[in-house]
Scaffold this motif. Sequence first.
Motif, mmCIF file in Angstrom:
data_model
loop_
_atom_site.group_PDB
_atom_site.id
_atom_site.type_symbol
_atom_site.label_atom_id
_atom_site.label_comp_id
_atom_site.label_asym_id
_atom_site.label_seq_id
_atom_site.Cartn_x
_atom_site.Cartn_y
_atom_site.Cartn_z
ATOM 1 N N THR A 76 -21.901 4.724 10.334
ATOM 2 C CA THR A 76 -21.902 5.506 11.569
ATOM 3 C C THR A 76 -23.297 6.009 11.920
ATOM 4 O O THR A 76 -24.120 6.250 11.035
ATOM 5 C CB THR A 76 -20.940 6.712 11.448
ATOM 6 N N GLU A 91 -10.920 4.563 14.045
ATOM 7 C CA GLU A 91 -11.538 4.308 15.358
ATOM 8 C C GLU A 91 -10.983 5.240 16.429
ATOM 9 O O GLU A 91 -11.695 5.652 17.339
ATOM 10 C CB GLU A 91 -11.325 2.845 15.753
ATOM 11 N N GLU A 92 -9.689 5.574 16.317
ATOM 12 C CA GLU A 92 -9.067 6.453 17.317
ATOM 13 C C GLU A 92 -9.492 7.908 17.115
ATOM 14 O O GLU A 92 -9.886 8.595 18.061
ATOM 15 C CB GLU A 92 -7.543 6.347 17.211
ATOM 16 N N ASN A 147 -19.148 -0.102 11.763
ATOM 17 C CA ASN A 147 -18.445 -1.001 10.846
ATOM 18 C C ASN A 147 -17.600 -0.184 9.878
ATOM 19 O O ASN A 147 -17.991 0.916 9.478
ATOM 20 C CB ASN A 147 -19.463 -1.856 10.071
ATOM 21 N N ILE A 182 -19.138 4.624 15.409
ATOM 22 C CA ILE A 182 -18.869 3.843 14.195
ATOM 23 C C ILE A 182 -19.169 2.370 14.470
ATOM 24 O O ILE A 182 -18.652 1.779 15.424
ATOM 25 C CB ILE A 182 -17.406 4.017 13.743
ATOM 26 N N ARG A 218 -8.173 1.080 9.960
ATOM 27 C CA ARG A 218 -9.198 0.865 10.993
ATOM 28 C C ARG A 218 -8.786 1.512 12.319
ATOM 29 O O ARG A 218 -9.606 2.162 12.976
ATOM 30 C CB ARG A 218 -9.438 -0.630 11.202
ATOM 31 N N SER A 219 -7.520 1.329 12.708
ATOM 32 C CA SER A 219 -7.049 1.881 13.985
ATOM 33 C C SER A 219 -7.147 3.400 13.987
ATOM 34 O O SER A 219 -7.593 4.008 14.968
ATOM 35 C CB SER A 219 -5.602 1.455 14.247
ATOM 36 N N GLN A 245 -21.032 -0.084 23.369
ATOM 37 C CA GLN A 245 -20.369 1.176 23.731
ATOM 38 C C GLN A 245 -21.244 1.990 24.688
ATOM 39 O O GLN A 245 -20.734 2.627 25.617
ATOM 40 C CB GLN A 245 -20.061 1.989 22.468
ATOM 41 N N THR A 247 -16.592 -5.162 23.665
ATOM 42 C CA THR A 247 -16.014 -3.859 24.014
ATOM 43 C C THR A 247 -15.636 -3.870 25.485
ATOM 44 O O THR A 247 -15.940 -4.821 26.211
ATOM 45 C CB THR A 247 -16.997 -2.714 23.698
ATOM 46 N N HIS A 265 -13.682 8.346 17.457
ATOM 47 C CA HIS A 265 -14.289 7.448 18.449
ATOM 48 C C HIS A 265 -15.633 7.978 18.963
ATOM 49 O O HIS A 265 -16.433 7.220 19.494
ATOM 50 C CB HIS A 265 -13.333 7.224 19.619
#
Length: 212
Positions: free
Chosen positions: A70, A44-45, A54, A52, A40-41, A120, A189, A48
Motif C-alpha cells: 500500500t 479492497e472494499e 497488491n 492498495i 481480497r474482496s 485509480q 480499473t 479502498h
Amino acid sequence: MGQKIHPSGFRLGITESHKSSWFSEMKTYPQIIEEDYKVRSYIEEKLHKANIANIQINRKLDQIEINIHTARPGIILGKMGTGIESTRNDLAKRLKTTSKIRINIIEITEPDREAILLGQWIAQQLEKRIAFRRAIRQGIQRANKSNIKGIKIQISGRLNGAEIARKEWVREGRVPLQTLRANIDYAYTRANTIYGILGIKIWLFKGEKIKV
C-alpha cells in the motif's frame, strides 16, 4: 488479429509469480480459492482509500499470511495501530477458519510506478469531470517522473460524455508486450462518471528481468 492476453498471466512461471502461494488437495481446492476471493474482496472494499496495489496470500499449514502492498499504510494501521487487529478479526469471522491470520503491511515508496494506483488516480480525475485527454497527459507525466521505460494508457466508453462510445489510447516510450523478459505492470480499473462507466487500462514497462 488483435487477440490480447493478460501480461501477467502470459509471464507466469517465467518472470512473474502467482499472487496466491499454497498447495491443496482437490477436495479442499475450491474452498481455499473462495477464501482467497473473500479476503481480497473484503480488503479492497474496506480499505479502498488506502491505495492498495497488491495483495499477496501465502498459506503454511494452519497459518494464512497476507501481505498488503500500500502507498498509505497509516490508513490500514489506524489510530494506535488498532486497524490491523480489527481487519484480522473481521477476516476470521468471514472465513470461519481456525487458521491463524497474519497481516503484513508493505509500504510503496513510489506509487506512480504502480499501474493500478496510476489507474485509480486517472479514474478519480475522470469522475471529477476533467477531460480524458488531459487526465491521460497528466498520468503520463506522473509516470515519467518515476523513471519508467514506457507507458500505454487506454480509455474506453462515452468519452467526455459523447453519444457514441469509443476507445482512445496513447503510448509513450517502449511497451514490448510480446517480450517475455519485459517487466510489464498491467492494471484495469473503472471510472463511474455521471454519463456512464469508463474503462481504463494501463501498461507500464519497467525494464527487463533477466534470470541468472
